[in-house]
Design an enzyme around this catalytic site. Structure first.
Site, mmCIF file in Angstrom:
data_model
loop_
_atom_site.group_PDB
_atom_site.id
_atom_site.type_symbol
_atom_site.label_atom_id
_atom_site.label_comp_id
_atom_site.label_asym_id
_atom_site.label_seq_id
_atom_site.Cartn_x
_atom_site.Cartn_y
_atom_site.Cartn_z
ATOM 1 N N ARG A 92 -5.081 -9.789 -16.842
ATOM 2 C CA ARG A 92 -5.423 -9.514 -15.440
ATOM 3 C C ARG A 92 -6.016 -10.777 -14.798
ATOM 4 N NH1 ARG A 92 -9.956 -7.431 -13.228
ATOM 5 N NH2 ARG A 92 -9.641 -6.511 -11.183
ATOM 6 N N ASP A 152 -7.424 4.227 1.078
ATOM 7 C CA ASP A 152 -8.153 5.206 0.269
ATOM 8 C C ASP A 152 -8.831 6.238 1.180
ATOM 9 O OD1 ASP A 152 -8.409 3.231 -2.406
ATOM 10 O OD2 ASP A 152 -8.448 2.268 -0.455
ATOM 11 N N HIS A 179 -11.606 -1.674 -3.110
ATOM 12 C CA HIS A 179 -10.337 -0.944 -3.103
ATOM 13 C C HIS A 179 -9.874 -0.965 -4.560
ATOM 14 C CE1 HIS A 179 -6.254 0.305 -2.393
ATOM 15 N NE2 HIS A 179 -5.779 -0.851 -2.801
HETATM 16 N N1 LIG Z 1 -4.160 -3.060 -0.077
HETATM 17 C C1 LIG Z 1 -3.496 -1.946 -0.344
HETATM 18 O O1 LIG Z 1 -3.983 -0.846 -0.087
HETATM 19 C C2 LIG Z 1 -2.128 -2.076 -0.963
HETATM 20 C C3 LIG Z 1 -1.236 -0.992 -1.028
HETATM 21 C C4 LIG Z 1 0.020 -1.204 -1.587
HETATM 22 C C5 LIG Z 1 0.341 -2.440 -2.108
HETATM 23 N N2 LIG Z 1 -0.559 -3.456 -2.046
HETATM 24 C C6 LIG Z 1 -0.299 -4.795 -2.585
HETATM 25 O O2 LIG Z 1 0.575 -5.493 -1.723
HETATM 26 C C7 LIG Z 1 1.184 -6.540 -2.476
HETATM 27 C C8 LIG Z 1 2.691 -6.537 -2.189
HETATM 28 O O3 LIG Z 1 3.266 -5.359 -2.746
HETATM 29 P P1 LIG Z 1 4.838 -5.126 -2.597
HETATM 30 O O4 LIG Z 1 5.123 -3.795 -3.183
HETATM 31 O O5 LIG Z 1 5.255 -5.447 -1.209
HETATM 32 O O6 LIG Z 1 5.384 -6.277 -3.586
HETATM 33 P P2 LIG Z 1 6.830 -6.924 -3.535
HETATM 34 O O7 LIG Z 1 7.009 -7.584 -4.860
HETATM 35 O O8 LIG Z 1 7.830 -5.938 -3.041
HETATM 36 O O9 LIG Z 1 6.701 -8.061 -2.410
HETATM 37 C C9 LIG Z 1 5.959 -9.226 -2.587
HETATM 38 C C10 LIG Z 1 6.670 -10.310 -1.809
HETATM 39 O O10 LIG Z 1 5.854 -11.481 -1.842
HETATM 40 C C11 LIG Z 1 6.727 -12.600 -1.918
HETATM 41 N N3 LIG Z 1 5.987 -13.738 -2.428
HETATM 42 C C12 LIG Z 1 5.491 -13.948 -3.671
HETATM 43 N N4 LIG Z 1 4.878 -15.137 -3.724
HETATM 44 C C13 LIG Z 1 4.987 -15.708 -2.509
HETATM 45 C C14 LIG Z 1 4.551 -16.924 -1.944
HETATM 46 N N5 LIG Z 1 3.880 -17.817 -2.676
HETATM 47 N N6 LIG Z 1 4.823 -17.157 -0.660
HETATM 48 C C15 LIG Z 1 5.501 -16.269 0.091
HETATM 49 N N7 LIG Z 1 5.954 -15.093 -0.394
HETATM 50 C C16 LIG Z 1 5.695 -14.822 -1.669
HETATM 51 C C17 LIG Z 1 7.838 -12.132 -2.855
HETATM 52 O O11 LIG Z 1 9.010 -12.921 -2.726
HETATM 53 C C18 LIG Z 1 8.028 -10.690 -2.398
HETATM 54 O O12 LIG Z 1 9.035 -10.569 -1.408
HETATM 55 C C19 LIG Z 1 0.831 -6.280 -3.954
HETATM 56 O O13 LIG Z 1 -0.248 -7.132 -4.309
HETATM 57 C C20 LIG Z 1 0.386 -4.841 -3.938
HETATM 58 O O14 LIG Z 1 -0.516 -4.549 -4.996
HETATM 59 C C21 LIG Z 1 -1.766 -3.304 -1.464
#
Ligand SMILES: NC(=O)c1ccc[n+]([C@@H]2O[C@H](COP(=O)([O-])OP(=O)(O)OC[C@H]3O[C@@H](n4cnc5c(N)ncnc54)[C@H](O)[C@@H]3O)[C@@H](O)[C@H]2O)c1
Length: 317
Positions: A92, A152, A179
């Site tokens: 992690r 949440d 969160h």
């Molecule tokens: N805060 C919340 O409540 C909440 C809820 C759901 C998901 N999330 C988080 O949101 C994030 C995205 O989730 P997701 O399902 O969309 O993931 P995903 O893998 O579908 O999308 C992530 C995107 O980021 C891009 N990426 C990675 N590194 C990059 C960089 N250096 N520059 C530009 N783009 C880059 C990837 O190409 C990809 O398209 C995760 O960290 C997830 O845990 C947060």
């Protein structure tokens, strides 16, 4: 491009599940004149922009394109949803270090082109990455915020509304803190029509036993695990949460939202980002609200803060 035209530009970094769904929600809202999608995977950003553009004639006018960091210039808000998934065998902390490095790169680019706008972070672990974004950006803390426990809190209100048989918008209750696993339900202040839950139950012949309430909170806290097990990711509700924050900002609403903000001198907590109900307006987080929490809730919040601070220390922040 004049400043006025740029007033409602929103930049989204990360066009994955969360970024693309948020772009769709934002397009339907009609609040943004311009939406730019930036992703390391340029083809993905282009594909999403094309698909979204084909809906524009049927919904609201908006200019949507796949761009680069120079296009964040003039954006009212840059929303960061870019993230990297855990590699096999990676700890992690390794993942966190990698995401911190990604954020270093992204945020430096964003502030280079857009020193005036706000930054809203959704990537997990959101409280840690929002803190890092703030540090890297050099912006005032109020202009860098995280989605925090907005999701949440929405899940909590929904599940409570199911139990009580009322519209979720009529349930007033907050999840505060991290969160994540150490988040805290504020039972002492949860209410419907100004009636705290024990009184509401008493007057309406409903069950408010602590074990029933504990079960509702457990379902709230563990919702992401349950959804990910079934469909691999969560994105509709977080997109709506991001939309609520963007609406509060663009419309200067002074909305009270549980976003992740920089905490200094609250309940003995210092120098972490975590969620408390905060007033959000055109300038970002205007201020956090000091709720009258129970001793147990304060202890839970302090524990949450300790976990976050320890992680930041491990990352040398
Ligand atoms: N805060 C919340 O409540 C909440 C809820 C759901 C998901 N999330 C988080 O949101 C994030 C995205 O989730 P997701 O399902 O969309 O993931 P995903 O893998 O579908 O999308 C992530 C995107 O980021 C891009 N990426 C990675 N590194 C990059 C960089 N250096 N520059 C530009 N783009 C880059 C990837 O190409 C990809 O398209 C995760 O960290 C997830 O845990 C947060």
């Amino acid at each position: 491009m004049t400043q006025i035209q740029n007033m409602t530009r929103i930049a989204i970094v990360g066009a994955g599940n969360v970024g693309a769904t948020f772009a769709h929600t934002l397009m339907l809202s009609g609040l943004a004149a311009e939406i730019v999608l930036i992703d390391r995977n340029q083809a993905k950003a282009e594909g999403e922009a094309m698909d979204l553009n084909h809906a524009v004639p049927l919904v609201q006018p908006a200019r949507i394109w796949a761009g680069d960091y120079a296009d964040t210039a003039g954006a009212a808000v840059t929303v960061i949803t870019a993230g990297s998934a855990q590699h096999p065998g990676e700890t992690r902390l390794d993942l966190l270090q990698r995401n911190a490095a990604i954020f270093n790169d992204i945020v430096s680019q964003v502030v280079k082109y857009n020193p005036e706008g706000l930054i809203l972070v959704a990537t997990n672990p959101v409280d840690i990455l929002t803190y890092i974004a703030w540090k890297i950006s050099g912006l005032p803390a109020g202009r860098v915020l995280g989605s925090g426990t907005i999701l949440d809190t929405a899940r909590f209100r929904y599940l409570l509304s199911e139990h009580f048989g009322v519209d979720p918008r009529s349930v007033h209750a907050y999840i505060i803190g991290e969160h994540g696993d150490s988040e805290v339900p504020v039972w002492s202040l949860a209410n419907i029509a100004g009636m705290r839950l024990p009184m509401y139950c008493d007057k309406n012949g409903l069950n408010c036993d602590q074990n029933v309430l504990d079960e509702i909170f457990a379902k709230t806290r563990d919702a992401a695990y349950e959804i990910i097990e079934r469909k691999g990711a969560t994105y509709y509700a977080i997109a709506a949460g991001l939309m609520a924050i963007i609406r509060a900002i663009l419309r200067d609403q002074n909305s009270v939202l549980s976003v992740s903000s920089h905490i200094e001198n609250f309940y003995g907590i210092n120098d972490v980002y975590l969620s408390l109900p905060s007033i959000v307006d055109r300038g970002g987080v205007e201020r956090m609200l000091q709720m009258e929490l129970s001793q147990e809730e304060i202890a839970g919040l302090q524990y949450s803060a300790r976990i976050l601070r320890e992680t930041l220390d491990q990352l040398s922040y």
